[in-house]
Design a protein around this motif. Structure first.
Motif, PDB file in Angstrom:
ATOM      1  N   LEU A  24       0.834  -1.202   0.000  1.00 12.68           N
ATOM      2  CA  LEU A  24       0.000   0.000   0.000  1.00 12.68           C
ATOM      3  C   LEU A  24       0.867   1.248   0.000  1.00 12.68           C
ATOM      4  CD1 LEU A  24      -2.339  -1.134   2.899  1.00 12.68           C
ATOM      5  CD2 LEU A  24      -2.969  -1.089   0.496  1.00 12.68           C
ATOM      6  N   MET A  25       0.312   2.343  -0.505  1.00  9.86           N
ATOM      7  CA  MET A  25       0.942   3.648  -0.392  1.00  9.86           C
ATOM      8  C   MET A  25       0.093   4.447   0.591  1.00  9.86           C
ATOM      9  SD  MET A  25       3.563   3.353  -2.304  1.00  9.86           S
ATOM     10  CE  MET A  25       4.193   4.994  -2.534  1.00  9.86           C
ATOM     11  N   GLY A  31       1.876  14.380   5.126  1.00 16.16           N
ATOM     12  CA  GLY A  31       1.489  14.203   3.741  1.00 16.16           C
ATOM     13  C   GLY A  31       2.518  13.455   2.911  1.00 16.16           C
ATOM     14  N   VAL A  32       3.548  12.931   3.571  1.00 13.63           N
ATOM     15  CA  VAL A  32       4.580  12.169   2.876  1.00 13.63           C
ATOM     16  C   VAL A  32       4.049  10.761   2.610  1.00 13.63           C
ATOM     17  CG1 VAL A  32       6.912  11.213   3.036  1.00 13.63           C
ATOM     18  CG2 VAL A  32       6.424  13.503   3.943  1.00 13.63           C
ATOM     19  N   THR A  33       4.143  10.325   1.366  1.00 14.08           N
ATOM     20  CA  THR A  33       3.661   9.002   0.997  1.00 14.08           C
ATOM     21  C   THR A  33       4.716   7.952   1.335  1.00 14.08           C
ATOM     22  OG1 THR A  33       2.344   9.942  -0.778  1.00 14.08           O
ATOM     23  CG2 THR A  33       2.790   7.586  -0.898  1.00 14.08           C
ATOM     24  N   ALA A  47       3.248  -4.515   9.899  1.00 15.05           N
ATOM     25  CA  ALA A  47       3.447  -3.531   8.836  1.00 15.05           C
ATOM     26  C   ALA A  47       4.924  -3.156   8.803  1.00 15.05           C
ATOM     27  CB  ALA A  47       2.596  -2.291   9.076  1.00 15.05           C
ATOM     28  N   ILE A  48       5.507  -3.221   7.618  1.00 13.74           N
ATOM     29  CA  ILE A  48       6.908  -2.857   7.429  1.00 13.74           C
ATOM     30  C   ILE A  48       7.048  -2.006   6.170  1.00 13.74           C
ATOM     31  CG2 ILE A  48       7.792  -4.937   8.591  1.00 13.74           C
ATOM     32  CD1 ILE A  48       8.483  -6.028   5.765  1.00 13.74           C
ATOM     33  N   GLU A  49       8.172  -1.359   6.057  1.00 18.29           N
ATOM     34  CA  GLU A  49       8.507  -0.618   4.843  1.00 18.29           C
ATOM     35  C   GLU A  49       8.521  -1.597   3.667  1.00 18.29           C
ATOM     36  OE1 GLU A  49      12.375   1.990   3.390  1.00 18.29           O
ATOM     37  OE2 GLU A  49      12.371   1.051   5.363  1.00 18.29           O
ATOM     38  N   ASP A  50       7.879  -1.226   2.579  1.00 17.44           N
ATOM     39  CA  ASP A  50       7.778  -2.127   1.424  1.00 17.44           C
ATOM     40  C   ASP A  50       8.950  -1.907   0.468  1.00 17.44           C
ATOM     41  OD1 ASP A  50       6.832  -4.044  -0.290  1.00 17.44           O
ATOM     42  OD2 ASP A  50       5.144  -2.870  -1.037  1.00 17.44           O
ATOM     43  N   ARG A  51      10.148  -2.043   1.007  1.00 14.51           N
ATOM     44  CA  ARG A  51      11.351  -1.832   0.202  1.00 14.51           C
ATOM     45  C   ARG A  51      12.502  -2.608   0.829  1.00 14.51           C
ATOM     46  NH1 ARG A  51      15.885   0.953   0.107  1.00 14.51           N
ATOM     47  NH2 ARG A  51      16.635   1.804  -1.844  1.00 14.51           N
TER      48      ARG A  51
END
Length: 114
Positions: A24-25, A31-33, A47-51
């Protein structure tokens, strides 16, 4: 619950299958995506950073294996969903986010970097 957290709706519990990722974004309070990957492992949502820290591949496409671990499909790095730490011999880490559930809806918290 931390009052400094900014909670963002992510999805419903029905949209997140056991052992699978959902990319997800999500926008934080500034407001930072942020690219976020949600996973359900043994009934717990993470939930983790998707990178991937190795080469930037999306982690949400990787499978959950063992309890609380995912594999990056790009080069096989293994990441712990609880801590965001990459398994040795590597020493990298991805950001983790708190998750809460409310009436079948899942929310991701943005606040202090973890």
């Amino acid at each position: 619950m931390n009052d400094a957290m900014f909670w963002v709706y992510a999805c419903t519990t029905d949209e997140l299958a056991e052992g699978r990722g959902l990319g997800l974004m999500l926008a934080d309070a500034r407001g930072v995506t942020n690219a976020v990957a949600l996973f359900r492992s043994e009934g717990v949502v993470y939930a983790i950073e998707d990178r991937c820290p190795h080469r930037g591949a999306r982690l949400s496409t990787g499978p959950v294996y063992e309890p609380c671990k995912i594999a990056c499909l790009d080069h096989g790095w293994s990441i712990d969903l609880r801590s965001g730490r990459v398994d040795p011999p590597e020493s990298a880490r991805v950001r983790t986010y708190p998750v809460r559930s409310d009436g079948g809806a899942l929310f991701v918290g943005f606040g202090e970097r973890s």
